[in-house]
Design a protein around this motif. Structure first.
Motif, PDB file in Angstrom:
ATOM      1  N   CYS A 116      25.538  19.765  52.852  1.00 19.57           N
ATOM      2  CA  CYS A 116      27.004  19.736  52.744  1.00 19.57           C
ATOM      3  C   CYS A 116      27.450  19.817  51.286  1.00 19.57           C
ATOM      4  CB  CYS A 116      27.556  18.452  53.385  1.00 19.57           C
ATOM      5  SG  CYS A 116      27.444  18.464  55.175  1.00 19.57           S
ATOM      6  N   ILE A 117      26.743  19.100  50.394  1.00 20.24           N
ATOM      7  CA  ILE A 117      27.131  19.141  48.969  1.00 20.24           C
ATOM      8  C   ILE A 117      27.063  20.577  48.456  1.00 20.24           C
ATOM      9  CG2 ILE A 117      26.423  18.478  46.630  1.00 20.24           C
ATOM     10  CD1 ILE A 117      25.521  15.780  47.759  1.00 20.24           C
ATOM     11  N   VAL A 118      25.926  21.235  48.710  1.00 24.99           N
ATOM     12  CA  VAL A 118      25.779  22.623  48.237  1.00 24.99           C
ATOM     13  C   VAL A 118      26.835  23.515  48.882  1.00 24.99           C
ATOM     14  CG1 VAL A 118      24.307  24.669  48.409  1.00 24.99           C
ATOM     15  CG2 VAL A 118      23.368  22.529  47.607  1.00 24.99           C
ATOM     16  N   GLY A 119      27.015  23.359  50.190  1.00 28.83           N
ATOM     17  CA  GLY A 119      27.982  24.206  50.894  1.00 28.83           C
ATOM     18  C   GLY A 119      29.383  24.060  50.332  1.00 28.83           C
ATOM     19  N   VAL A 120      29.796  22.825  50.102  1.00 28.20           N
ATOM     20  CA  VAL A 120      31.159  22.597  49.605  1.00 28.20           C
ATOM     21  C   VAL A 120      31.310  23.091  48.163  1.00 28.20           C
ATOM     22  CG1 VAL A 120      32.808  20.781  48.977  1.00 28.20           C
ATOM     23  CG2 VAL A 120      31.600  20.657  51.163  1.00 28.20           C
ATOM     24  N   ILE A 156      33.657  26.247  46.936  1.00 27.84           N
ATOM     25  CA  ILE A 156      34.712  26.100  45.912  1.00 27.84           C
ATOM     26  C   ILE A 156      34.508  27.119  44.795  1.00 27.84           C
ATOM     27  CG2 ILE A 156      35.644  24.561  44.130  1.00 27.84           C
ATOM     28  CD1 ILE A 156      34.993  22.202  46.037  1.00 27.84           C
ATOM     29  N   ILE A 157      33.227  27.263  44.360  1.00 28.26           N
ATOM     30  CA  ILE A 157      32.934  28.229  43.276  1.00 28.26           C
ATOM     31  C   ILE A 157      33.416  29.625  43.671  1.00 28.26           C
ATOM     32  CG2 ILE A 157      31.065  29.456  42.074  1.00 28.26           C
ATOM     33  CD1 ILE A 157      29.416  26.846  42.274  1.00 28.26           C
ATOM     34  N   GLY A 211      30.901  29.811  54.250  1.00 28.23           N
ATOM     35  CA  GLY A 211      30.369  28.565  53.702  1.00 28.23           C
ATOM     36  C   GLY A 211      30.160  27.520  54.793  1.00 28.23           C
ATOM     37  N   CYS A 212      31.116  27.416  55.706  1.00 26.28           N
ATOM     38  CA  CYS A 212      30.991  26.457  56.818  1.00 26.28           C
ATOM     39  C   CYS A 212      29.827  26.831  57.730  1.00 26.28           C
ATOM     40  CB  CYS A 212      32.288  26.407  57.632  1.00 26.28           C
ATOM     41  SG  CYS A 212      33.658  25.691  56.707  1.00 26.28           S
TER      42      CYS A 212
END
Lengths: 88, 641
Positions: free
Chosen positions: B160-164, B168-169, B521-522
């Motif tokens: 989840c951290i990487v995905g979020v 955003i990037i 991303g999701c």
């Protein structure tokens, strides 16, 4: 619909030369890579022979990585010269 | 293995995340047009783009997967490095400049540049999406693998951290922020990997590796008669020669209530028993490590040299050595590798890891993982097919190809590829030393070799581990960013704008791209959680096979064959895509994942490229010849020929 490049590119008179050069160098590298894969697939024991103090496999590996860079630099030099000559 | 979280590692990780997010928000103010969002305005300097190529390409599979594979299987892991690097030759000599000349935002643009074909727009977009998703899964799984030792958080949190962060990037500044994140990550990866390799060489080789001050586990040996009377009477036999263990070449012993499994080797007086490591999968899903919970720390890190030789002399340690002397000493020594066997013990499945002393010269040549010695035709076919996929895959990866649109000229595209070859080639040389370093420094976690490179760094101290782990996380960020840009471009630009003909303003195209990035991303987060536990190199090899089969024949024939038609290109993509995917789904590796025996799989090879790439070429030629009336007059201008 617009498929063209994101930036405006000028006419490149050297593109034909660069394509032929690229194909030629691609064939050279591909043949050497194919030989490496072929030896590994058919007679992997040969890769255990010692050359320059290392196994042949290590020498081939370094050789293929180094050759890629050498060919790339040569290709770039020849392409740059052709562009300077033909696009002036 | 049990990991202890380091405040330095956590601090570095959050510093890097804050830095890339700050950079993304800063660049977002300069990204208002579609050109800016999808191609960073086409104004990235070739050197920056070259290092960004490295940052994009050197994914979790390269940094974690290859190092781990070398650490456990020697040279065969390095074959991936050689194949991946060779693929850049195809990109440089055949694809780089034409791709720059023909395309705008996506790989589909280049394929469709002379046709304006709905079939190409649809098939190439589907191919881009599928290849990107194949590539995304192992990256997200890699993020989950890393987050446990780094932050002490469960797998799904890392995903989840990487995905979020990545979403955003990408959603803030698209290709501009992605490029600079990849640039910094690529540069840092090269620098820090060099630092670790220097540390490995300065430490040299030893028969008694020291892991961050901790002594290496002393693997015990017992002697036994042919009737299994043990030299140490404090041990008793629980499962002997007639048991499932004995049939597989092991025995189970007990001492002070603790069970252990030992590998049997014939000796003059009976047997020599060597201590093993084992993992028990109980029927209720519980996993035990050497008979205990993971937290008990009984599953030791491994990797050592049994007999070390330097310049023909047997020594206990070499001291600092140069890179060639390091490899030469390894070649002359005997290294302990670890074999793996599965045994059913009642309802439990036990994976046993046992020592396999192997000559260094054997480790430093192919054949420990790939079956090339006395191989059957099918095994040779499988090996050649994999090497073909690696060679052809690079120049067909959509997230790599779109980097050509970020530079201002064809010459810049060429030069950035050469910088990429230099950077990636140098890194792949380092992987040999990182992997062999892990193999001989007592750091390998046999249940997850993906962590070999970070754990090698940990053997030099927690600071280096903190830096390398944060960098490994950044590696995932950089590659996933590129994949999401490629996938969002396929949805917003290829499908919505071109294929469906949705009329959008420039700002609307950017908005569509950002929404697509969030959706992709999701999906990536979901897949990263679902595929937990999968080897990070596993799907990358397949992503290469699918990309090489679906995309490369179409790209090459468009460039070099005058009779190529739009229908031929579309047919080639679909045949390449579905033949490679179909063969993968019925392969032995997938059969295991379905819970069946690999020998029962309909096809007995895992790499489909040697069939699917020719099939894709044939489809293009046949369909193009059947549809010659569709050839546009200027189709071959694409090739510059």
């Amino acid at each position: 619909m617009a498929h063209g490049p994101a930036v405006k590119l000028g006419k490149d008179n050297a593109s034909g030369y660069k394509t032929k050069l690229g194909v030629m160098m691609f064939i050279v590298y591909t043949l050497i890579y194919a030989a490496f894969v072929g030896i590994n697939a058919t007679n992997p024991h040969l890769m255990q022979n010692i050359i320059f103090g290392q196994t042949a496999a290590v020498v081939w590996g370094f050789g293929l990585i180094g050759l890629a860079l050498v060919l790339a630099v040569i290709y770039n030099n020849l392409c740059t010269k052709a562009e300077e000559k033909l696009n002036d | 293995m049990v990991y202890t979280q380091s405040p330095i590692a956590i601090g570095l990780f959050f510093t890097f995340v804050a830095f890339v997010l700050g950079l993304s928000f800063y660049l977002a103010r300069r990204t208002s047009s579609a050109e800016g969002y999808y191609a960073a305005g086409g104004n990235i300097h070739w050197f920056t783009n070259g290092i960004a190529f490295a940052g994009d390409y050197l994914s979790a599979a390269s940094f974690l997967g290859i190092c781990g594979m070398i650490a456990t299987a020697g040279y065969d892991g390095w074959m991936y490095s050689i194949g991946y690097l060779a693929g850049w030759i195809v990109a440089l000599f055949l694809v780089a400049e034409p791709m720059k000349r023909l395309g705008k935002f996506t790989f589909t643009d280049a394929l469709d540049s002379k046709f304006n074909s709905k079939a190409i727009q649809l098939t190439a977009a589907i191919s881009t999406l599928l290849v990107s998703v194949f590539y995304l899964i192992p990256q997200m799984v890699g993020a989950g693998v890393l987050v446990q030792p780094l932050l002490g958080l469960p797998h799904w949190v890392g995903v989840c951290i990487v995905g979020v962060v990545v979403t955003i990037i990408v959603a803030t500044a698209g290709m501009a922020s992605t490029t600079y994140v990849q640039f910094f990550k690529g540069a840092l990866l090269l620098i820090m990997s060099t630092v670790v390799v220097i540390c490995v060489l300065v430490r040299g080789l030893s028969t008694d590796p020291v892991n961050n001050g901790a002594a290496y586990h002393d693997f015990k040996t017992l002697q036994a008669t042919t009737a299994l009377e043990l030299s140490d009477p404090s041990y008793n036999v629980v499962a002997g020669l007639d048991s499932e263990f004995g049939k597989a070449g092991f025995v189970k012993l007990i001492k002070n209530g603790e069970e252990s499994i030992w590998h049997l080797a014939q000796s003059a007086s009976g047997y020599t028993l060597e201590e093993t490591l084992y993992e028990t999968h109980k029927a209720d899903g519980t996993r035990l490590f050497n008979g205990s919970a993971k937290e008990d720390g009984k599953f030791f890190p491994v990797g050592h040299i049994k007999e070390l030789k330097m310049d023909g002399q047997e020594v206990a340690a070499t001291g600092a050595v140069g890179p060639l002397a390091y490899l030469s000493a390894l070649k002359d020594s005997t290294i302990v590798l670890w074999g793996k066997k599965y045994i059913h013990d009642g309802a439990d499945t036990i994976t046993i890891f046992y020592q396999k002393p192997t000559p260094g010269s054997r480790v430093l040549r192919p054949g420990l993982k790939f079956k090339v010695d006395n191989a059957t035709g099918l095994q040779k076919f499988n090996f050649i097919s994999l090497m073909l996929a690696l060679f052809c895959g690079t120049a067909a990866l959509p997230h790599i190809l779109i980097r050509y649109y970020t530079v201002p000229s064809q010459a810049a595209a060429r030069k950035s590829t050469i910088v990429a070859i230099a950077a990636i080639g140098f890194f792949y040389v380092l992987t040999l030393f990182l992997g062999m370093g892990a193999m001989t420094n007592g750091v390998i976690n046999l249940t997850d070799n993906n962590m070999s490179a970070p754990l090698l760094a940990l053997s030099f101290g927690v600071v280096l581990f903190a830096v390398i782990s944060s960098l490994a996380f950044a590696t995932v960020l950089g590659t996933v960013s590129g994949l999401i840009v490629a996938a969002s471009g396929a949805v917003a630009h290829d499908l919505m704008d071109n294929f469906l003909g949705m009329k959008m303003t420039d700002a609307g195209k950017v908005r569509a791209g950002k929404i697509a990035a969030i959706v992709v991303g999701c999906i990536a987060i979901y897949l990263g959680i679902v595929f937990e536990g999968m080897n990070v190199s596993f799907l990358v090899g397949w992503a290469f096979a699918v990309a090489a089969s679906a995309n490369l024949p179409a790209i090459l024939m468009l460039l070099f064959w005058k009779k190529t038609t739009a229908k031929g290109v579309a047919a080639s993509i679909m045949v390449g895509l579905f033949s490679s995917l179909g063969l993968i789904l019925v392969s032995p590796d997938m059969w295991v994942r379905y819970g069946m025996l690999p020998g029962d799989a309909p096809v007995q090879f895992n790499s489909p490229a040697l069939i699917s790439i020719p099939a894709s070429f044939i489809a293009l030629v046949v369909v193009s010849l059947m549809t010659q009336k569709d050839v546009p007059v200027d189709a071959t201008e694409a090739a510059g020929a």
